[in-house]
Design an enzyme around this catalytic site. Structure first.
Site, PDB file in Angstrom:
ATOM      1  N   GLY A 104       0.815  -1.213   0.000  1.00 29.75           N
ATOM      2  CA  GLY A 104       0.000   0.000   0.000  1.00 29.75           C
ATOM      3  C   GLY A 104       0.845   1.257   0.000  1.00 29.75           C
ATOM      4  CG  ASP A 105       3.448   1.769   3.149  1.00 27.93           C
ATOM      5  OD1 ASP A 105       2.389   2.275   3.552  1.00 27.93           O
ATOM      6  OD2 ASP A 105       4.091   0.926   3.799  1.00 27.93           O
TER       7      ASP A 105
END
Length: 306
Positions: free
Chosen positions: A250-251
């Site tokens: 996600g990052d």
């Protein structure tokens, strides 16, 4: 300049094993140590894709020194506040048929240290980008994100927020440039379970109505959906590949999106680069390098400013 804030960074001890049996001696088959924390992950991916950022946050002890050196080695600028007591936490990530995580607690962050962070944030200039990512340690006020965004309000600083539930909902009034819930988190915000793409678009639209400029919803193996500031909606499936690690995916999507947008000003390209970058990390045991992302794009990387 792009700035990232990680309130409780870590050294991530990532190990692989044939199996993990509680209560018995387990031996690794592979092990590595990486700089950790959601904001730091964003900084590393930005660096891998060619954009410099400055990592802010709090570090302590010998582990904090190691973390800072690692980030510098990955091409990131750092400007951490050094705490006088404690040590930067160590998180253990075990890949043994399934993923298991053991996260450390981290040092106590004093009011004096918080004031020093505010002083650094006060130096941000018009056009800068700030990424606020992850949870708030229990030694900090629970409304830290709100305090920071209120402090920066009206200064034309684009803020990206990757957090859950109330942390995210409470900052919408400050009109963040980007928020990135996953589909499960999006449903939890409204007390429902989202089962279709139409439902995800509907509830992501509610977050826009509440103040978010761009809403990027990650859906793991089902891809992602972007409701952009210009009114456009983009959706896409991830490239095919074997998922080896969900930590940092996600990052990586956030970093890829920001890279694509800052390089091109085009939301569709930003979205596609975000999906490719998130997928590239998921197909590896740590964060993706530029060549991993380019391989999944299947297009001329110059279109994306790479």
């Amino acid at each position: 300049m792009i700035y990232t804030v990680t309130f409780n960074p870590s050294l991530d001890y990532v190990i692989r094993a044939e199996e993990l049996v509680p209560g018995r001696l387990n031996r690794t088959t592979h092990e590595c140590i990486y700089p950790g924390g959601k904001g730091n992950n964003v900084s590393v991916i930005l660096s891998n894709l060619g954009l410099k950022s400055k990592a802010l946050g709090f570090v302590a002890g010998f582990t904090g020194e190691s973390l800072e050196k690692m980030l510098n080695d990955y091409g990131c600028y750092t400007d951490f506040i050094k705490l006088k007591e404690g040590f930067t936490r160590i998180n253990v990530k075990v890949n043994a048929k399934e993923e298991t995580e053991i996260n450390g607690q981290g040092p106590v962050i004093t009011n004096e240290a918080i004031d020093l962070l505010y002083e650094k944030l006060d130096q941000l200039e018009e056009g800068d980008v700030l990424v606020l990512a992850g949870s708030i340690p229990n030694t900090l006020p629970s409304d830290m994100y709100e305090r920071i965004m209120a402090r920066l309000e009206g200064r034309d600083i684009r803020v990206a927020v990757d957090a859950t539930k109330d942390l995210l909902l409470n900052v919408l009034k400050y009109h963040p440039f980007l928020i990135k819930p996953n589909n499960h988190e999006l449903g939890e915000m409204f007390g429902t379970t989202l089962k279709t793409q139409e439902e995800i678009i509907e509830y992501a639209g509610r977050l826009k109505e509440m103040g978010a400029r761009n809403v990027l919803v990650s859906m793991a193996g089902d891809g992602a959906i972007l409701l952009a500031e210009d009114g456009s909606i983009h959706s896409g499936k991830p490239p095919k590949g074997k998922v080896l690690n969900s930590v940092g995916a996600g990052d990586s999507m956030v970093a890829g999106f920001l890279t694509g947008y800052l390089n091109t000003g085009d939301y569709e390209k930003a979205f596609r680069l975000g999906v490719a970058t998130g997928s590239a990390t998921a197909f590896l045991y740590w964060l993706a390098a530029k060549e991993d992302v380019v391989r999944l794009l299947n297009e001329d990387p110059k279109k994306f400013g790479l």
